[in-house]
Design an enzyme around this catalytic site. Structure first.
Site, mmCIF file in Angstrom:
data_model
loop_
_atom_site.group_PDB
_atom_site.id
_atom_site.type_symbol
_atom_site.label_atom_id
_atom_site.label_comp_id
_atom_site.label_asym_id
_atom_site.label_seq_id
_atom_site.Cartn_x
_atom_site.Cartn_y
_atom_site.Cartn_z
ATOM 1 N N CYS A 1 -46.128 -39.609 11.597
ATOM 2 C CA CYS A 1 -47.274 -38.920 10.994
ATOM 3 C C CYS A 1 -48.507 -39.779 11.180
ATOM 4 C CB CYS A 1 -47.021 -38.597 9.521
ATOM 5 S SG CYS A 1 -47.519 -39.865 8.362
ATOM 6 N N GLU A 2 -49.598 -39.124 11.499
ATOM 7 C CA GLU A 2 -50.802 -39.880 11.822
ATOM 8 C C GLU A 2 -51.510 -40.425 10.585
ATOM 9 O OE1 GLU A 2 -53.201 -37.186 14.053
ATOM 10 O OE2 GLU A 2 -54.151 -36.325 12.289
ATOM 11 N N HIS A 3 -51.086 -40.004 9.417
ATOM 12 C CA HIS A 3 -51.734 -40.498 8.201
ATOM 13 C C HIS A 3 -51.129 -41.808 7.715
ATOM 14 C CE1 HIS A 3 -52.428 -35.971 7.789
ATOM 15 N NE2 HIS A 3 -53.536 -36.517 8.229
ATOM 16 N N HIS A 4 -49.823 -41.970 7.911
ATOM 17 C CA HIS A 4 -49.149 -43.159 7.400
ATOM 18 C C HIS A 4 -48.399 -43.930 8.474
ATOM 19 C CE1 HIS A 4 -49.439 -40.192 4.046
ATOM 20 N NE2 HIS A 4 -49.821 -41.256 3.374
ATOM 21 N N GLN A 29 -47.481 -32.272 11.942
ATOM 22 C CA GLN A 29 -46.465 -31.295 12.351
ATOM 23 C C GLN A 29 -47.088 -30.013 12.901
ATOM 24 O OE1 GLN A 29 -43.504 -30.621 9.318
ATOM 25 N NE2 GLN A 29 -42.767 -28.752 10.298
ATOM 26 N N HIS A 75 -40.428 -35.474 6.134
ATOM 27 C CA HIS A 75 -41.448 -36.504 6.276
ATOM 28 C C HIS A 75 -41.130 -37.726 5.419
ATOM 29 C CE1 HIS A 75 -44.592 -33.997 8.388
ATOM 30 N NE2 HIS A 75 -43.690 -33.098 8.053
ATOM 31 N N CYS A 92 -42.952 -40.241 4.900
ATOM 32 C CA CYS A 92 -44.096 -40.694 4.087
ATOM 33 C C CYS A 92 -44.068 -40.048 2.710
ATOM 34 C CB CYS A 92 -45.431 -40.439 4.801
ATOM 35 S SG CYS A 92 -45.793 -38.703 5.118
HETATM 36 ZN ZN LIG Z 1 -47.766 -39.081 6.285
#
Ligand SMILES: [Zn+2]
Length: 205
Positions: free
Chosen positions: A91-94, A132, A160, A162
């Site tokens: 995931c690009e956020h975490h 996703q 996920h 995260c």
């Molecule tokens: Zn994430």
């Protein structure tokens, strides 16, 4: 031990040698509260850098090569479907993994794509920093652009880490996304056929 960052941009993407990423990981370890010199951690920066490079190797994949070496002209107008394509993404956020299965289908017009290429297309987009929704869309759009079918449908089921590991929204850690193009968007019958083929397998597994 400080190395010159030799990172350079190629085609707008970053291509780098082995050193800088490894050094960054080594610098990160004490910030997390650990001793990078401890025996078990000595080769960790190497391993982490290598793993991250593999997990983001999709940036360096040649999508058009994967696609173009397996296009065939045929007279076939039934739905082509490949279910349960496993994937692992970040995931690009975490930058934590999300992973699951993709179900890919299309209705050919006058061309088909080799079935073994579909998982490779999925990998090429999964091995990047992703969300996703975009991953699902990119797989569908790539097939659309490659063979101009009557329609494309992609369903992606993922979990996920995260969310799971950080204890937030554990009950929502499983997400389903879909991308429906062409006939899969406009024709309910086509979409229903796809969904029933996918569900049949999911329930029967
Ligand atoms: Zn994430």
């Amino acid at each position: 031990m400080k190395s010159v960052n030799k990172t350079k941009a190629i085609h707008g993407l970053v291509e780098e040698d082995e050193r800088p990423l490894e050094d960054l990981v080594r610098e990160m370890i004490p910030l997390l509260g650990e001793d990078p010199g401890r025996e078990g951690l000595q080769r960790t920066p190497d391993r982490v850098a290598k793993a991250l490079r593999f997990l983001t190797s999709g940036y360096r994949a040649d999508i058009s090569k994967i696609v173009n070496e397996a296009l065939y002209s045929v007279k076939y107008d039934e739905m082509v479907i490949v279910k349960d394509i496993e994937f692992f993404s970040l995931c690009e956020h975490h930058m934590l993994p999300f992973f699951g299965k993709m179900h890919v289908a299309y209705l050919p017009r006058d061309k088909v794509i080799g079935l073994s290429k579909l998982p490779r297309i999925v990998d090429a987009f999964a091995r990047r920093l992703q969300i996703q929704e975009r991953l699902t869309q990119q797989v569908a759009q790539t097939i659309q652009d490659a063979i101009d079918p009557v329609g494309v449908g992609v369903i992606c089921e993922a979990r996920h880490l995260c969310m799971m590991m950080r204890g937030v929204e554990k009950q929502h850690s499983g997400a389903v996304t879909s991308a429906m193009l062409g006939g899969f968007r406009t024709c309910k019958e086509t979409r229903d056929e796809f969904l029933s083929l996918v569900n049949h397998r999911v329930n029967g597994a």
